[in-house]
Design an enzyme around this catalytic site. Structure first.
Site, mmCIF file in Angstrom:
data_model
loop_
_atom_site.group_PDB
_atom_site.id
_atom_site.type_symbol
_atom_site.label_atom_id
_atom_site.label_comp_id
_atom_site.label_asym_id
_atom_site.label_seq_id
_atom_site.Cartn_x
_atom_site.Cartn_y
_atom_site.Cartn_z
ATOM 1 N N HIS A 1 1.232 -1.053 -0.189
ATOM 2 C CA HIS A 1 0.327 -0.228 -0.133
ATOM 3 C C HIS A 1 0.902 1.531 -0.013
ATOM 4 C CE1 HIS A 1 -3.912 2.416 0.729
ATOM 5 N NE2 HIS A 1 -2.858 2.753 1.696
ATOM 6 N N HIS B 1 -10.252 2.662 -0.220
ATOM 7 C CA HIS B 1 -10.370 2.681 1.429
ATOM 8 C C HIS B 1 -11.667 1.560 1.053
ATOM 9 C CE1 HIS B 1 -9.629 4.009 6.105
ATOM 10 N NE2 HIS B 1 -8.197 4.272 5.055
ATOM 11 N N ASP C 1 -5.147 15.225 2.468
ATOM 12 C CA ASP C 1 -4.384 14.520 1.719
ATOM 13 C C ASP C 1 -4.111 16.358 0.874
ATOM 14 O OD1 ASP C 1 -2.325 12.169 1.359
ATOM 15 O OD2 ASP C 1 -4.245 11.343 0.677
ATOM 16 N N SER D 1 -4.623 6.531 14.076
ATOM 17 C CA SER D 1 -5.336 7.043 14.086
ATOM 18 C C SER D 1 -5.704 8.563 13.286
ATOM 19 C CB SER D 1 -5.169 8.085 15.221
ATOM 20 O OG SER D 1 -5.181 6.131 16.238
#
Length: 756
Positions: free
Chosen positions: A65, A114, A136, A333
């Site tokens: 990823h 996701h 982002d 988180s």
């Protein structure tokens, strides 16, 4: 953890010194997704075994990823074949691409996946997908102004589809609505291949001044490293490597702790705080904490800056004080950012964070040592060259070969399927497609999203592209996302080009000039040679098409391991295209809402039905070849649509894609509330249901037909008069007439009947 009395007994800290003294100590590298050679390489880099904290960093940073280790050799083609673009300010390699749209404005946009988290925990998986892509954009120095989502679910009648769809839609809507960001478009597709692997691809777009671009870099020894935003907790630990970098199976249901938990209210505070920080020019570098958390932010910032950083992990604000260093480093988180700030500006930075109730803590400093060093409880637990984790991960040239079943699949074309020939059969086919889940009205879902918050939305779903105004003048941007897994399954090279073609056409259909591309490439396991062949072909096709159309790829995302067991999803490249409107008051919508407008068909129709919605809906058939991409025709059509919009020639325009002319007419009629009457000179089945590319239907005032014809002739775009707008039915002369009330009942009732 064993406890005696009230004091817990903690395992000994795995320090750098201890690692050097215990070279044979066993570490769980395989459980963290590393193979033997990768672990051995870490040992060679360090000259010793890694500490458990260092292993945590390398395992997540070298995950599929984060490192793109299986895709990097192919993704280079986007750079090698990149068309020249004076507008491109920031390309691939940063958090998001940035393009200059003129009048002192720049735009940044990106799409990411996701997928696996959204199957395990649909609400939080989708919500944090939105939150991550927004950060982002924020980290580029831009204000986020809109989001979009491209969603794919299993068969609509499958038992688990309701659970996943309900959670994902609530997650997307809940997070975006709380942030106050309009959701202006996207896709919703159903196919059995996505049953245990939904695709949740989230896009965000932001605006900024070109001089305000921020970078993920840590320059200047002595500059302070500040972690700000939410506290670090146990949610999302290892999410990038656990959920997105390995084969997905039923055991993944047990991985809910790896799914992040979102707090959109904190993200809203974080956004406004960042806007003030940027306005006062308080940072020299900034990075969001997404996949790989602190591991990613520290290694990437240090590697892109002066080369070194010292961090005290004891200073990281924790929501769970029992977290160990490895967990702190791997936690994903949400709602966290890391900034690099000059010492003289730290006090003001912290003051602004306090004003917005955003926790902020100085956790380290930039150095010029070329090392990333971290301490915990006074002991050094990390001492690595940051570039080896951030930029120098393993690169694999995976074996690939054409799937064994592809020849047979392509040979089984739709020509053998019985076609409707009578007026009644044609009418029935129109109705079947109108109520098909992939073509039916999506407002059952999209009504849960706020499309108009902030007041700058000009167009939104179900129009061909989302359009928002930027700045104080008439300028705006248009964005569309598209992809077709059936097309790509039949021919991944053509399938990627067809996805780009449709998004390009959708943007142009609003009157915007297509400018740049982002992509989210969703595929099965890279360890499957057939999947890698699909991936290589899709990347090649997309790179070639972008070069031909003159639109550069500004960034994107690769999502592998989208499969259950040995069965991969259909290869699904999802393409986002950004376009520019000089004047949004001249934008074109799809609605037929003025009586007497002439209907014109732009483009050439061919008998192309491989992978079509007709074959899929009526026969559940997938075979043959998809429509042939025609990039020159696509560019010519776009030029006509953009020039016609500038001259205010068109009352409506709608691209032809899934479902063909039949579906385009239906959607424009229902959207505007007026019917139409058309004449089809050729085979009515081909005319109505072909999915040939580079086509659009436009509504034009009769007095402006001649000018539109001149534009088409100059661009060599075929033009044919179809009919006229008016009445309360969709009528095909000599074939059938369907009242709009009947069409609306089927079109709007399909999804509520399935999921309501």
């Amino acid at each position: 953890m064993t406890t005696y009395g009230t004091e817990p007994v903690r395992p000994a800290v795995d320090t750098v010194a201890r690692a050097a003294e215990t070279p044979d100590a066993a570490l769980p590298y395989a459980e963290l997704g590393m193979n033997d050679e990768e672990y051995a390489r870490v040992q060679r880099i360090l000259g010793r075994r890694p500490t458990s904290a260092e292993l945590a960093i390398y395992s997540v940073m070298w995950s599929e990823h984060c490192s793109y280790k299986s895709s990097r050799v192919h993704l280079r083609k986007f750079g090698e074949k990149a068309p020249h673009s004076d507008a491109l300010l920031v390309g691939m390699g940063e958090n998001a691409g940035v393009v200059d749209v003129g009048n002192g404005w720049a735009v940044t946009f990106k799409i990411e996946s996701h997928n696996h988290p959204s199957y395990v925990e649909p609400y939080q998986g989708a919500a944090t997908g939105v939150g991550g892509i927004v950060r982002d954009i924020l980290s580029m120095g831009a204000r986020p102004v809109a989001v979009m989502d491209s969603l794919r679910f299993g068969a609509p009648d499958a038992p688990d589809t309701r659970r996943v769809l309900d959670g994902v839609v609530r997650g997307v809507g809940g997070y975006g609505n709380c942030l106050g960001l309009p959701n202006i478009g996207g896709e919703i597709v159903f196919d059995a291949c996505y049953g245990a692997n939904p695709l949740v691809n989230a896009l965000c777009v932001g605006v900024l001044k070109p001089e305000g671009i921020k970078r993920a870099t840590a320059p200047g020894p002595g500059n302070q490293v500040i972690l700000f935003g939410a506290g670090t907790g146990p949610d999302g630990i290892g999410g990038a490597s656990v959920l997105a970098s390995a084969t997905f199976d039923e055991a993944s249901h047990q991985k809910r702790p790896s799914v992040q938990v979102g707090d959109p209210f904190m993200e809203k505070l974080l956004t406004e705080c960042c806007m003030e920080i940027f306005a006062e020019d308080l940072v020299v570098g900034i990075q969001d904490l997404g996949a790989a958390g602190v591991s990613c932010a520290t290694t990437e910032l240090a590697a892109a800056g002066t080369g070194g950083m010292d961090v005290n992990l004891d200073l990281v604000p924790l929501r769970d004080p029992t977290l160990r260093p490895e967990e702190i480093l791997m936690s994903e988180s949400q709602e966290r950012m890391m900034a690099v700030v000059e010492p003289a500006k730290v006090a003001r930075f912290l003051e602004l964070c306090k004003r917005w109730d955003v926790p902020a803590t100085v956790i380290g400093a930039v150095t010029d040592t070329g090392r990333l060093r971290m301490t915990w409880r006074g002991e050094t637990i990390v001492d690595i060259p940051p570039g080896t984790a951030a930029d120098e991960g393993p690169v694999y040239e995976r074996p690939y070969e054409r799937p064994a079943d592809l020849d047979q699949l392509q040979a089984d074309g739709p020509d053998r399927l019985p076609r409707p020939s009578t007026p009644e059969q044609l009418r029935d086919t129109v109705m079947w497609l109108a109520g098909a889940p992939n073509l039916a009205d999506k407002s059952f879902v999209t009504s849960q999203y706020d499309k108009y918050v902030q007041g700058n939305t000009v167009l939104a779903m179900p129009d061909d592209a989302g359009v928002v105004r930027i700045g104080d003048g008439p300028q705006g941007i248009a964005i569309a996302t598209d992809g077709n897994g059936r097309y790509a399954r039949l021919d991944p090279y053509a399938g990627a080009q067809l996805a780009l073609s449709e998004a390009y056409r959708n943007v142009a259909a609003t009157g915007a000039r297509p400018l740049a591309v982002t992509n989210c490439l969703n595929f099965g396991s890279p360890e499957d040679p057939g999947v890698m062949w699909q991936f290589a072909q899709a990347v090649e096709g997309l790179a070639d098409a972008c070069q031909t159309l003159g639109v550069p790829v500004t960034g994107g995302n690769v999502s592998f391991y989208n499969q259950t067991g040995t069965t991969p999803i259909n290869p699904t490249p999802v393409i986002g295209v950004l376009g520019v409107h000089d004047d949004v008051t001249r934008r074109i919508q799809i609605s037929f809402n003025v009586e007497g407008m002439s209907l014109l068909l732009l483009g050439e129709t061919r008998p192309e039905f491989g992978g079509s919605e007709w074959a899929n809906v009526v026969f559940r058939h997938l075979g043959g070849l998809p429509p042939r991409p025609d990039l020159a025709a696509e560019a010519a059509l776009a030029s006509v649509l953009v020039n016609a919009a500038r001259e205010s020639l068109l009352d409506a325009a709608h691209d032809l894609s899934d479902g063909g002319l039949s579906q385009a007419l239906l959607e424009s009629c229902l959207r505007g509330g007026l019917g139409c009457t058309v004449t089809l000179p050729g085979d009515p089945f081909v005319e109505l249901f072909s999915e040939s590319v580079a086509r659009a239907v436009v509504a034009v005032h009769p007095e402006r037909e001649a000018r539109v014809a001149q534009l088409c002739e100059a661009a060599r775009v075929p033009l044919r008069r179809l009919g006229v707008v008016g009445g309360d039915s969709l009528t095909v002369e000599g074939q059938f007439s369907i009242p709009l009330t009947e069409l609306r009942e089927v079109y709007q009732g399909a999804l509520p009947a399935l999921f309501g």
